[in-house]
Design an enzyme around this catalytic site. Structure first.
Site, PDB file in Angstrom:
ATOM      1  N   CYS A 188     -10.109  16.089 -44.972  1.00 20.52           N
ATOM      2  CA  CYS A 188     -10.652  15.922 -43.617  1.00 20.52           C
ATOM      3  C   CYS A 188      -9.584  15.542 -42.592  1.00 20.52           C
ATOM      4  O   CYS A 188      -9.547  16.086 -41.482  1.00 20.52           O
ATOM      5  CB  CYS A 188     -11.752  14.870 -43.621  1.00 20.52           C
ATOM      6  SG  CYS A 188     -11.341  13.404 -44.563  1.00 20.52           S
TER       7      CYS A 188
ATOM      8  N   GLN B   7      -9.206   5.880 -40.451  1.00 22.15           N
ATOM      9  CA  GLN B   7     -10.215   6.714 -41.084  1.00 22.15           C
ATOM     10  C   GLN B   7     -11.551   5.990 -41.285  1.00 22.15           C
ATOM     11  O   GLN B   7     -11.598   4.829 -41.683  1.00 22.15           O
ATOM     12  CB  GLN B   7      -9.676   7.247 -42.420  1.00 22.15           C
ATOM     13  CG  GLN B   7      -8.452   8.108 -42.201  1.00 22.15           C
ATOM     14  CD  GLN B   7      -7.925   8.817 -43.440  1.00 22.15           C
ATOM     15  OE1 GLN B   7      -6.732   9.048 -43.532  1.00 22.15           O
ATOM     16  NE2 GLN B   7      -8.794   9.181 -44.372  1.00 22.15           N
TER      17      GLN B   7
ATOM     18  N   ARG C  52      -8.052   2.814 -43.594  1.00 22.97           N
ATOM     19  CA  ARG C  52      -9.517   2.817 -43.425  1.00 22.97           C
ATOM     20  C   ARG C  52      -9.882   1.779 -42.374  1.00 22.97           C
ATOM     21  O   ARG C  52      -9.408   0.631 -42.432  1.00 22.97           O
ATOM     22  CB  ARG C  52     -10.177   2.451 -44.755  1.00 22.97           C
ATOM     23  CG  ARG C  52     -11.686   2.581 -44.741  1.00 22.97           C
ATOM     24  CD  ARG C  52     -12.156   4.003 -44.875  1.00 22.97           C
ATOM     25  NE  ARG C  52     -11.799   4.602 -46.142  1.00 22.97           N
ATOM     26  CZ  ARG C  52     -11.713   5.927 -46.316  1.00 22.97           C
ATOM     27  NH1 ARG C  52     -11.951   6.768 -45.337  1.00 22.97           N
ATOM     28  NH2 ARG C  52     -11.365   6.410 -47.507  1.00 22.97           N
TER      29      ARG C  52
ATOM     30  N   HIS D 243     -12.724  10.227 -37.911  1.00 25.55           N
ATOM     31  CA  HIS D 243     -11.347   9.852 -38.211  1.00 25.55           C
ATOM     32  C   HIS D 243     -10.526   9.974 -36.925  1.00 25.55           C
ATOM     33  O   HIS D 243     -10.649  10.952 -36.183  1.00 25.55           O
ATOM     34  CB  HIS D 243     -10.743  10.804 -39.250  1.00 25.55           C
ATOM     35  CG  HIS D 243     -11.203  10.569 -40.660  1.00 25.55           C
ATOM     36  ND1 HIS D 243     -12.146   9.639 -41.014  1.00 25.55           N
ATOM     37  CD2 HIS D 243     -10.822  11.168 -41.828  1.00 25.55           C
ATOM     38  CE1 HIS D 243     -12.323   9.659 -42.334  1.00 25.55           C
ATOM     39  NE2 HIS D 243     -11.535  10.577 -42.850  1.00 25.55           N
TER      40      HIS D 243
HETATM   41  N1  HSE Z   1     -10.245  11.468 -48.331  1.00 20.94           N
HETATM   42  C1  HSE Z   1     -10.828  11.325 -47.048  1.00 20.94           C
HETATM   43  C2  HSE Z   1     -11.103   9.883 -46.739  1.00 20.94           C
HETATM   44  C3  HSE Z   1     -12.116  12.059 -46.904  1.00 20.94           C
HETATM   45  O1  HSE Z   1     -11.087   9.093 -47.668  1.00 20.94           O
HETATM   46  O2  HSE Z   1     -11.328   9.561 -45.582  1.00 20.94           O
HETATM   47  C4  HSE Z   1     -12.244  13.393 -47.538  1.00 20.94           C
HETATM   48  O3  HSE Z   1     -11.319  14.365 -47.164  1.00 20.94           O
END
Ligand code: HSE
Length: 372
Positions: A137, A164, A269, A276
């Site tokens: 993503c 993210q 995160r 994102h």
């Molecule tokens: N790996 C990505 C995430 C989401 O953890 O935000 C999927 O592509």
């Protein structure tokens, strides 16, 4: 005749549900004879798509799957690893359209992000590639935002600092983020209700709430609400995470390049729900006027949108809250950097479930249907 018999697996999960919603909205089921599969609920009704469909079939029934023209799966990597080789062993030559990462980097797969790499997709289909895989993503959202710049050949390297959303970690993580916010809110209610409480008192209560053994962190392992987590996915050699490594290898594969553009990321995160965000440092191989850079970025596709580099525009257009649930790809905070005239800074936000996951798959299905 064309392709009509399409199987859907993992359509009930978060990405699958967004895919179903988008396909309904765009009338993509018209002319299809879709069949819906399940790993647990054989015989039950499929999703409502405007016409009758057969009851749910077993997602591990490879003999049945092997009769289909294409299979679209959002079921996850373990399913792909188990079922796809079995299907190919049975001689199945249909299209496998997949959200999971397990087949992404294989030579017999193409990563689909057609507004960016339609030529790469067409070339792969021309030589008989049947596995069409959605990109990571973060990578897909970066390329939707910056492909106009990549196309010029000016990009020497790029560094991405990502922010993210919880959705990227999964549906349960999204719920946990809200549970964490709620736990903190509940614990602080009497303090926040009283306007005379000091912010330091509130802060102490928040810290106590997060440290409480009953704080809901079963999925993230630690608090995300009121905090952040600068680690996504597993460790890779050299100190980067797998999410960061994907930024390099997938970007180059999507663009059809021999790993010659260095992409380095630091993936974090944060407490956003499904968008994102990413801040970029872009090194160009020459000094290009900012206006020209803006034109290249804005002209790349119909979803990318330049946001003026001012506070009001940024606040109203360049946040997860503004972008959530839309296909918009705003790019803002564009400026030349103090590092030198070839260095450009930019920021983008994108819905991780739409362009980051479901939309490229929906469009891949349309592309293969149009060819047959
Ligand atoms: N790996 C990505 C995430 C989401 O953890 O935000 C999927 O592509």
């Amino acid at each position: 005749m064309g392709m009509r018999r399409i199987g859907f697996v993992g359509w009930r999960g978060m990405v699958g549900s967004v895919l179903m919603e988008r396909m309904r909205a765009e009338g993509d089921f018209d002319g299809l004879a879709p069949e819906f599969f399940t790993t647990t609920q054989v015989g039950q009704q499929g999703p409502s798509i405007g016409f009758e469909t057969p009851t749910l079939a077993d997602a591990f029934d490879t003999n049945r799957l092997a009769t289909l023209d294409a299979i679209v799966t959002c079921q996850g990597g373990d399913y792909t690893k188990q079922v796809l080789p079995e299907l190919r062993k049975l001689g199945w030559r249909g299209y496998w359209i997949d959200a999971a990462s397990s087949k992404r980097m294989d030579d017999d797969s193409v990563i689909v992000l057609d507004p960016v790499n339609r030529a790469v997709i067409d070339a792969a289909l021309d030589v008989g590639t049947k596995n069409l895989i959605g990109g990571n993503c973060t990578v897909s959202l970066m390329l939707m935002a910056l492909s106009g710049l990549f196309r010029t050949g000016w990009v020497e390297w790029i560094s991405a600092m990502t922010y993210q959303a919880a959705s990227g970690a999964g549906a349960s993580n999204m719920r946990e983020l809200v549970n964490q916010m709620q736990a903190i809110g509940d614990d602080c209610r009497e303090l926040t209700d009283d306007p005379s409480t000091s912010s330091l008192e509130i802060d102490r209560r928040v810290a106590d709430s997060m440290a409480d053994p009953n704080f809901p962190n079963q999925h993230f392992g630690v608090p995300l609400a009121g905090s952040l987590i600068p680690w996504i996915d597993s460790a890779m050699p050299g100190g980067e995470t797998r999410e960061e490594w994907k930024g390099f290898v997938e970007t180059n594969k999507i663009l059809g390049r021999p790993n010659d553009i260095a992409v380095d990321s630091l993936c974090v995160r944060v407490g956003a729900m499904r968008c994102h965000s990413q801040g970029f440092t872009i090194k160009l191989d020459r000094d290009i006027p900012l206006e020209e850079i803006e034109q290249k970025i804005a002209g790349a596709n119909e979803w990318v949108r330049l946001v003026p580099n001012d506070k009001a525009s940024t606040d109203s257009q360049l946040t997860p809250a503004a972008v959530s649930g839309t296909l918009d790809i705003p790019v803002g905070r564009l400026r030349k950097m103090r590092l030198g005239p070839e260095y450009v800074s930019a920021f983008t936000v994108g819905d991780q479930l739409l362009w980051g996951a479901a939309e490229p798959l929906r469009r891949a299905l349309k592309i293969v249907r149009a060819r047959e």
